[in-house]
Scaffold this active site. Structure first.
Site, PDB file in Angstrom:
ATOM      1  N   ASP A 184       0.864  -1.185   0.000  1.00 12.05           N
ATOM      2  CA  ASP A 184       0.000   0.000   0.000  1.00 12.05           C
ATOM      3  C   ASP A 184       0.899   1.234   0.000  1.00 12.05           C
ATOM      4  O   ASP A 184       2.112   1.138   0.186  1.00 12.05           O
ATOM      5  CB  ASP A 184      -0.951  -0.018   1.191  1.00 12.05           C
ATOM      6  CG  ASP A 184      -0.236  -0.062   2.532  1.00 12.05           C
ATOM      7  OD1 ASP A 184       0.969   0.243   2.576  1.00 12.05           O
ATOM      8  OD2 ASP A 184      -0.881  -0.399   3.537  1.00 12.05           O
ATOM      9  N   SER A 185       0.321   2.398  -0.209  1.00 13.28           N
ATOM     10  CA  SER A 185       1.133   3.605  -0.400  1.00 13.28           C
ATOM     11  C   SER A 185       1.521   4.286   0.899  1.00 13.28           C
ATOM     12  O   SER A 185       2.356   5.186   0.910  1.00 13.28           O
ATOM     13  CB  SER A 185       0.361   4.606  -1.264  1.00 13.28           C
ATOM     14  OG  SER A 185      -0.769   5.080  -0.547  1.00 13.28           O
ATOM     15  N   GLY A 186       0.918   3.887   2.010  1.00 14.24           N
ATOM     16  CA  GLY A 186       1.139   4.573   3.282  1.00 14.24           C
ATOM     17  C   GLY A 186       0.077   5.600   3.586  1.00 14.24           C
ATOM     18  O   GLY A 186       0.000   6.116   4.701  1.00 14.24           O
ATOM     19  N   ASP A 242      -2.718   8.368  -2.007  1.00 17.09           N
ATOM     20  CA  ASP A 242      -4.007   9.059  -2.083  1.00 17.09           C
ATOM     21  C   ASP A 242      -4.481   9.415  -0.683  1.00 17.09           C
ATOM     22  O   ASP A 242      -3.894   8.985   0.306  1.00 17.09           O
ATOM     23  CB  ASP A 242      -5.055   8.175  -2.775  1.00 17.09           C
ATOM     24  CG  ASP A 242      -5.391   6.932  -1.958  1.00 17.09           C
ATOM     25  OD1 ASP A 242      -4.513   6.481  -1.186  1.00 17.09           O
ATOM     26  OD2 ASP A 242      -6.505   6.411  -2.081  1.00 17.09           O
ATOM     27  N   GLY A 277     -11.381   3.725   0.156  1.00 17.75           N
ATOM     28  CA  GLY A 277     -12.312   4.522   0.955  1.00 17.75           C
ATOM     29  C   GLY A 277     -13.576   3.793   1.352  1.00 17.75           C
ATOM     30  O   GLY A 277     -14.579   4.419   1.694  1.00 17.75           O
ATOM     31  N   ASP A 336      -7.511  -7.792   0.516  1.00 17.51           N
ATOM     32  CA  ASP A 336      -6.579  -7.961   1.632  1.00 17.51           C
ATOM     33  C   ASP A 336      -7.292  -7.565   2.909  1.00 17.51           C
ATOM     34  O   ASP A 336      -8.211  -6.746   2.881  1.00 17.51           O
ATOM     35  CB  ASP A 336      -5.336  -7.080   1.461  1.00 17.51           C
ATOM     36  CG  ASP A 336      -5.606  -5.644   1.896  1.00 17.51           C
ATOM     37  OD1 ASP A 336      -5.299  -5.301   3.058  1.00 17.51           O
ATOM     38  OD2 ASP A 336      -6.164  -4.865   1.098  1.00 17.51           O
ATOM     39  N   CYS A 341      -6.331 -27.887   6.816  1.00 19.82           N
ATOM     40  CA  CYS A 341      -5.138 -27.195   7.318  1.00 19.82           C
ATOM     41  C   CYS A 341      -4.398 -28.054   8.349  1.00 19.82           C
ATOM     42  O   CYS A 341      -4.952 -29.012   8.903  1.00 19.82           O
ATOM     43  CB  CYS A 341      -5.500 -25.836   7.917  1.00 19.82           C
ATOM     44  SG  CYS A 341      -6.146 -25.884   9.607  1.00 19.82           S
TER      45      CYS A 341
END
EC number: 2.4.2.29
Length: 379
Positions: free
Chosen positions: A93-95, A147, A218, A268, A308
């Site tokens: 992600d961009s932070g 963004d 968002g 995610d 699992c």
């Protein structure tokens, strides 16, 4: 990165992402769920264990990895793949979301965001350009533009100004990404709050700039589920059919099903790992709260339908015991199970789309949960 759309079932899409990495070509089957490795690790798990759950791609967090260990340490190792020893694809992600969640500790300007480092208190600055540089050093296979994540609730005027600034930042992100000569993928992020008119403007402008994939951002920030579904259903048809679509930070198993129903390819969320550490375990017909005393003497597996490691070897009684004693192994076994549950869910979704019976799958999924199927707006 290449994306191939293989088949559809209603609005649900079955595809494949392919990445050429130094270790060879890797594919990611979509719809895909990406476990979150915030600090360069999926909490408590080795890369081999994460891979064994069926995960083909991870999410890393630009903001946290920038603060610790920092770009210099990352460069010394090569990149994030070398640092954490996961040599399959990574999306970062961009932070932006982390910065905006700092609240009063940050100040947004046209240039970027000034904020107080939550670790040592120093004032630092993050811009679209800086985010692209950090993600370049991380060696991210999929880079996200910087963004502003529009909060909820937001007025139309605030959401409009925020979306317009995010578009300007998207262009700056694209320009810096290209200047760096980054050969990996760059995704745009559609903003606009809960306003369809703004979502349309955002999507159209991002498509004009041109990206390798498009995220819907968002959402899952406090709005009612019906609002999220409405915006998702409106937004995804605006995006190019030949590019992957990513719903950021979502969510519960039913959120993944609802996202796929509306044309989403990638997801995610911290939910499977965070819930695992808190004893909330996802099973075929709902949730097991392993801290409940009724499991103290329960010698059955967590989920008889699950393949699992945890379900194949241990009982609910043992998991209850580990949690009661605060043993680290309990959190690890819970995490293995929850991650495998999410990957099995995605496998089942992909098979249902391939067989063009996704609507039937949705009905069966909610019937097992004893929940009603949420309506589609256009149904």
């Amino acid at each position: 990165m290449k994306f191939k759309l293989k088949t559809t079932s209603g609005a649900a899409r079955r595809g494949e992402l392919t990445f050429n990495r130094p270790q060879g070509e890797f594919s990611v089957q979509t719809p895909a769920f990406m476990p979150v490795g915030t600090y360069g690790t999926v909490k408590g798990m080795t890369p081999e264990e994460v891979r064994a759950t069926g995960a083909e791609i991870l999410l890393g967090n630009t903001f946290h990895l920038w603060l610790r260990p920092g770009q210099e340490v990352m460069r010394k190792h090569g990149d994030l793949h070398d640092f954490m020893q996961w040599h399959r694809p990574i999306l970062t992600d961009s932070g932006g979301f982390q910065v905006f969640s700092l609240g009063k500790l940050r100040k947004i300007t046209e240039e970027g965001v000034k904020f107080q480092n939550p670790i040592n208190g120093e004032r630092i600055f993050l811009s679209p350009e800086k985010s692209m540089e950090i993600q370049y050093d991380l060696g991210s296979d999929i880079v996200m533009i910087f963004d502003e994540c529009t909060p909820y609730p937001a007025t139309f005027d605030y959401a409009k100004k925020s979306m317009e600034m995010s578009l300007r930042w998207a262009k700056r992100s694209r320009d810096r990404f290209d200047e760096l000569g980054n050969k990996n993928a760059l995704f745009g992020i559609v903003q606009g709050g809960t306003f369809e008119e703004l979502r349309k403007v955002s999507a159209e402008n991002l498509i004009n700039i041109g990206f390798d994939g498009y995220a819907v951002g968002g959402l899952a920030v406090g709005e009612p589920k019906e609002e999220m579904h409405r915006i998702l259903e409106f937004t995804t048809p605006l995006l190019p059919a030949d590019k992957p679509r990513y719903l950021m930070g979502v969510g519960k198993p039913e959120d993944l099903v609802e996202g796929v129903r509306r044309g989403i390819d990638m997801f995610d969320c911290v939910m499977p790992t965070r819930n695992a550490r808190n004893g909330h375990l996802f099973v075929t017909d709902g949730i097991v709260k392993i801290r409940n005393a009724k499991y103290k003497d329960d010698t059955s597996p967590l989920d008889p339908h699950c393949d699992c490691y945890t379900c194949q070897h241990y009982t609910k009684s043992y998991l209850y015991h580990l949690d009661k004693c605060g043993e680290i192994l309990g959190a690890r076994l819970n995490t293995i199970h929850n991650l495998r549950y999410y990957q099995r869910l995605m496998e089942q979704i992909r098979t249902a789309i391939e067989q063009d019976r996704f609507d039937d799958f949705v009905q069966e999924f909610y019937a097992r949960m004893d929940k009603p199927v949420p309506p589609l707006q256009k149904a």
